[in-house]
Enzyme design. Sequence first.
Site: not given
Lengths: 674, 674
Positions: A316-318
């Site tokens: 997630d959330e790279n």
Amino acid sequence: MNVMIGRFILISLIAFVLPSEVASQLDIMPFPQSVKHGEGYFMIKDDFNVSLEGPGSHRLDAYVQSFKYRLGAMTGARILWQTLNKDKAAHLTITYGETADLNPAVDESYKIVVTRDKGISLTSRTDIGALRGLETLLQMVIIKDNKYVIQEAEIQDYPRFEWRGLLVDVCRHFIPIDVMKRIVQGMAAVKMNVLHWHLTEDQGFRVESKAFPRLHEKGSDGQYYTQEEVVSFIKFADSYGIRVMPEFDLPGHATSWLVAYPELGAGPPPQGLERYFGVFNPTFDPTQDEVYEFLDGFLGEMSALFKDEFIHIGGDENNGIDWDNNEDIQVFMRDNNIPDNHALQAYFNNRVYDILTRYGKRMIGWDEIMQSGLNKDIVIHAWRGKEKLVEAAQSGYQTILSNGYYIDLSQTAAFHYQNDPVTDDMPLTGEQLELIKGGEATMWSELVSKENIETRIWPRTAAIAERLWSDASVNDVDDMYRRLVYVSAHLEKAGSKHLKNRQALIRQLSERTMSHHLEYFLDWFQPLEGYARHGQKPRYTSYTPLTRSVDATNPDALNLWYMKAAILSGLNKGEWQLLELEVARLKAFLAESDSFKTMIAQNPKLSEIEELHKGFMSQSVEMLSLFSKLQEHEEPEDYIAYLKDRMGALEELSAAEIFLTYRNLIEWLIITMG
Amino acid sequence: MNVMIGRFILISLIAFVLPSEVASQLDIMPFPQSVKHGEGYFMIKDDFNVSLEGPGSHRLDAYVQSFKYRLGAMTGARILWQTLNKDKAAHLTITYGETADLNPAVDESYKIVVTRDKGISLTSRTDIGALRGLETLLQMVIIKDNKYVIQEAEIQDYPRFEWRGLLVDVCRHFIPIDVMKRIVQGMAAVKMNVLHWHLTEDQGFRVESKAFPRLHEKGSDGQYYTQEEVVSFIKFADSYGIRVMPEFDLPGHATSWLVAYPELGAGPPPQGLERYFGVFNPTFDPTQDEVYEFLDGFLGEMSALFKDEFIHIGGDENNGIDWDNNEDIQVFMRDNNIPDNHALQAYFNNRVYDILTRYGKRMIGWDEIMQSGLNKDIVIHAWRGKEKLVEAAQSGYQTILSNGYYIDLSQTAAFHYQNDPVTDDMPLTGEQLELIKGGEATMWSELVSKENIETRIWPRTAAIAERLWSDASVNDVDDMYRRLVYVSAHLEKAGSKHLKNRQALIRQLSERTMSHHLEYFLDWFQPLEGYARHGQKPRYTSYTPLTRSVDATNPDALNLWYMKAAILSGLNKGEWQLLELEVARLKAFLAESDSFKTMIAQNPKLSEIEELHKGFMSQSVEMLSLFSKLQEHEEPEDYIAYLKDRMGALEELSAAEIFLTYRNLIEWLIITMG
């Protein structure tokens, strides 16, 4: 009657003064799939004994001992430790078919038959089913005619979804292993079956690696689980029929890894562990072969340590910033026709997938990992929206839901309860619907520590547990809140410290002065929802103490529940005593307001609620007139106008990251009476 | 002012409304050896930081982190995790000379200097001394002018006795390792330094033996510590500067050993683990060489596992019956000129002594082992009477005292507090006095379980900790009770669950109905003292639930303490407000008596206190007249006559294994005013 306690009496009346009324009502959560009641009652006596028949199960042997201990503690019965063989006459006869291996497909069904004279039988296909049934049985114990009894009943029960999880983030704040064990006990008490252990983050790397010891040495401030602790924890969870699935978040959220191995990162070496919360740049470099060699070694080690068939790779959330700024990575992307960062992450995921597959593990990741070309045996963990769940199922992936179950966001239990993973309006075929395997509550730990995490999880996560276990038709919010009082006590008896820890915090906050009053006052407030608390100054860090008033408020303000229950009792049954008691309690608090004001003014940690207290005092005057109007049975139409008027007059009172819930009460009344 | 809370305000006034009054008063326990106060106050702020200078100590590094966490939680200060080097200016500067090995002779002294402007310095010879000083410092934090501050002071401190122990019996009831760890945290909070781990008994064998696995397999119902847990526990205790001394009770109290190895016993094989409590026959056969081969193997294994220099061999309560009835033993005694069982046990002890010596361990045992001919490097643990302590010292043995510190017997903290190991009337030379090394509180666990053991230990064991640490002249009972309120909060913040667990028990007992009232009511009662509870029918067994009213009463009835403090405030200072508040609380309870009566009558576990409640109601009427008489300031002489009259009229109200403490109050008044 004393107003401070009458409420408890009346609420308890439901349970033990009016047993005839509860004949058709079980205070169990999650509610079973099928219940038939009989007229009689089986009585728990000192000679209560248990027989056990099956192929042999360490899990169940230990659980039966614990069941007897808990039943004895509840009822005072001196129950012998010996467990009988099936051929001896027993008050509780447990029969199970096989000893299960823990996996998502395990059969958890059970059947309970209670008869007054012949006792109780619990039958199940597996030992795990028997564990689930024992939790139901403990919740069936009630008081009748000054005796502990179980009402005659026939219960058939099984879960609606096979994946009923709780994510615990042990990175933003470290959660010691004894607290983790108590969380597992709570999960078992409400029939949850997957502990999702979020072990790596920007703020901490929480598991010992023998292959790469710099990971935990540099990445944890000394706060990590040893491999011995991990093994012991997995064994402990297994004894409760709960899978332990680790998450190693890749390729972003990686500061703590890259503190130890900066050469594997795409950007500049991190200055140290992250102390703030949010999305940060440090990310693995997906173009380096060394990264995959490292991950092969690390994931190989972890695959042996964690026996569950799944490993969660995060994903997630790279934010891609360190990729964009890295010239080598840009060259690699051009050379390999990788058009964008999403495709680059897909490339990374595929290589990680190959590693995991080689180690015999199945891969699961947050919904960002979903992409064409990824093997269909991965599982998609939907968090950004329910549409991601639908998209996953449409694409042929198994999927689980966490969107709507983010218990860190201080939303109400009602909100989570009404969030069904499967709804009629989903554009899915029957086969696609089968791919929706359940869900997970997520306890992200920016704002919880070892002291308050249990208070933040329980009892409200029981509402999510019910959503995932019980039939979709079990969805009455008021009845859920009513039962939550009982399940909270059940959870405490099972080992959870959610009530104890909150009271300790209130004792500490109040310096032991007027603690009960502070508790009553805070029970009218809820913490700011969503990410609002992160917008405050100074910003939260991993070393900010979580011992303020807001940390002692519940996302479900208790006085709001109680007031609603009291009003419902009046509106539905014409019984207004509960409301009288609630009003009397409020008046009693208001009468002490000067003392309370003096107390908080002298307390450095409570000064921040002085304004709230002042506002509460004045708004309560308006609320008192509302309550008396309710009891006067005005015409609904006039009433609605009156309520809308009050709503306008009552401003939202908010400070110290909490808000007063009077407006919620009026909104609810408008809906209820409208 | 509301009577339910006013008490807490007034009591707290001492701490934060009247700071001028506490200028010369520290609420610390154990009280330091020397304190000089200054006029100013050092203020705790967000930027509070700590520097550390010394040769390096994992123990102290971790303790400083924990200190910062606790200080932050208390005050809300956002204290940075980084610890500075000595050369940076810090608010708290810690300097220590060396990193100690844990042993009885370790130097625990420290010095604290607090100045308003230059901050705090803590200096010590060893890292252990610094740990002790940090606990003092946390107890010095008070509120002044709505700020958390520490008053200027210079404190020199060191222990009076080097051995300040707590025995925990984990056999009659098993105490899981997480509870043991919390007990250690409590011990450190009050500067105790020896955890005496009573690991074997008739009812259970609680440690894993790899050499003789049948011991824990047959002897524990599965309730034992793995060697991994033992190692981890010793490391944990070491990090708090606390020695862990194991006890393997020999040759009696041996049922659990002989269940596994009946051939080593002097009598018939045990039928199974003992479930009752008392003194039982199973005893090792001291005439068999196999016994010593076995003990050599076992004690060799344990000597490697436990790193403390001492092993406690028990040696108590061998009733000799199985020896008397064993013909081979009788022949052996005749052949070897062993005149009696005491001499036979001496023979056994000497052989065990040789084994322990070979493994580099020192031997300690209960006072029964004292005999001529035993080597002078053993330590005698006096439990049967203080005369055993004297006898041991006279005979040239080092000795420690537990007689008078049996905290399982439900005696008051005052009783234990007044029990000094060294008194003027002891017929001992100066050299002999030096042999008295300290003492140990003993938490035998017949009537405690994992849920209530902390409530039984704390806060009252802090009074014993003070007796063993502080100067003999620190012996004011009223002031000890006054400070016990603060130390109880300090213990909770250090990790102990003594308050939490009691409240949970009361919630469970009351089925959450009128819990606060039940708590107030029970706070007027104490459990039967001594072994009286074991005379009840049915007899207690290891599976009797400990969840009755008696289990929620304190050996120091809280309302008795509070009432005494209120009366003292009136008598000594002419301030009667506290008494007014206590009286108002009592009246408020009495006013609710009908509701309470109804509640307990409907509750199966509370029916047994119905008679007590009735008696309490009627006796309270007499007590109320007493209190009003007190406030009218009658002449003492008339007063004493009146008190004696009341005392006769007030029968001892006792049932459900508890008794009402009104008579104690009157006895105390007669002494106080007489």
